[in-house]
Enzyme design. Structure first.
Site, PDB file in Angstrom:
ATOM      1  N   LYS A 159      -5.247  -4.721  -0.180  1.00  0.00           N
ATOM      2  CA  LYS A 159      -4.219  -4.104   0.650  1.00  0.00           C
ATOM      3  C   LYS A 159      -4.633  -2.708   1.066  1.00  0.00           C
ATOM      4  CE  LYS A 159      -1.769  -1.608  -2.819  1.00  0.00           C
ATOM      5  NZ  LYS A 159      -0.560  -1.055  -3.260  1.00  0.00           N
ATOM      6  N   ARG A 199      -2.623   0.997   2.451  1.00  0.00           N
ATOM      7  CA  ARG A 199      -1.395   1.708   2.783  1.00  0.00           C
ATOM      8  C   ARG A 199      -1.544   2.284   4.193  1.00  0.00           C
ATOM      9  NH1 ARG A 199       2.001   2.249  -1.416  1.00  0.00           N
ATOM     10  NH2 ARG A 199       1.121   1.922  -3.481  1.00  0.00           N
ATOM     11  N   THR A 219       5.319  -2.692  -2.950  1.00  0.00           N
ATOM     12  CA  THR A 219       3.987  -3.283  -3.136  1.00  0.00           C
ATOM     13  C   THR A 219       4.095  -4.685  -3.717  1.00  0.00           C
ATOM     14  OG1 THR A 219       2.944  -1.130  -3.440  1.00  0.00           O
ATOM     15  CG2 THR A 219       1.786  -3.029  -4.362  1.00  0.00           C
TER      16      THR A 219
END
Length: 178
Positions: A54, A56, A90
């Protein structure tokens, strides 16, 4: 003075070994920073490991964009492991990605339940089947729901105290836990 680090992994692991079928289970790291810990979980449970890659978004605070899942999760129950849950964003994004990639269930395990707003609302997502945390932080009634299990760490603390007072080894209690 000297300090011993205590790890809740044994408490959480024991619960998961009782509750989950290893033949359909995959441990999942919600990000690259937790891979080492997820790998330990995977080894201790004897199940495959998957990782969510992932990033951000630097322009939007507290927003996570899931890019890809490394590992096979299709037809598997995924155990997402993390050290703490704060806002829940998350974990929910990870659970949604797992379900979108064919996971048949998502269980979340974390040591610390910070549960800052809007965590309680987000964690009741249809993408998450259950959340298991420890009682390292006080968790008032308004932050509890049917899909949440809170495990006590009092026995772990008692064992650590016993080890200290009998000149034993607190470190040996954890056998590679992180």
């Amino acid at each position: 003075g000297p300090v011993d680090h205590l790890f809740a992994m044994p408490v959480l692991l024991e619960h998961m070994q009782r509750e989950l079928d290893p033949s359909t289970l995959t441990v999942v790291s919600p990000d690259m920073g937790r891979v080492r810990v997820a790998d330990i979980w995977s080894d201790k449970l004897g199940v495959p490991l998957a990782i969510i890659h992932k990033r951000r978004d630097p322009l939007v605070p507290n927003q996570v964009s899931v890019h890809e899942i490394v590992g096979d999760v299709k037809g598997r129950v995924c155990l997402l492991v993390d050290d703490l849950i704060d806002t829940g964003r998350t974990i929910v994004k990870a659970a949604e990605a797992l379900k979108a990639n064919g996971a048949i269930g998502v269980v979340v395990a974390a040591t610390h339940a910070v549960f800052s707003d809007p965590a309680v609302e987000l964690l009741q997502s249809e993408a998450i089947d259950s959340v298991v945390v420890t009682d390292t932080l006080p968790l008032p009634a308004h932050k509890r729901w049917d899909g949440l299990t809170v495990l006590p760490i009092a026995p772990l603390l008692a064992n650590a105290i016993r080890e200290v007072f009998t000149d034993g080894s607190v470190t040996s209690m954890f056998d590679g836990a992180a």
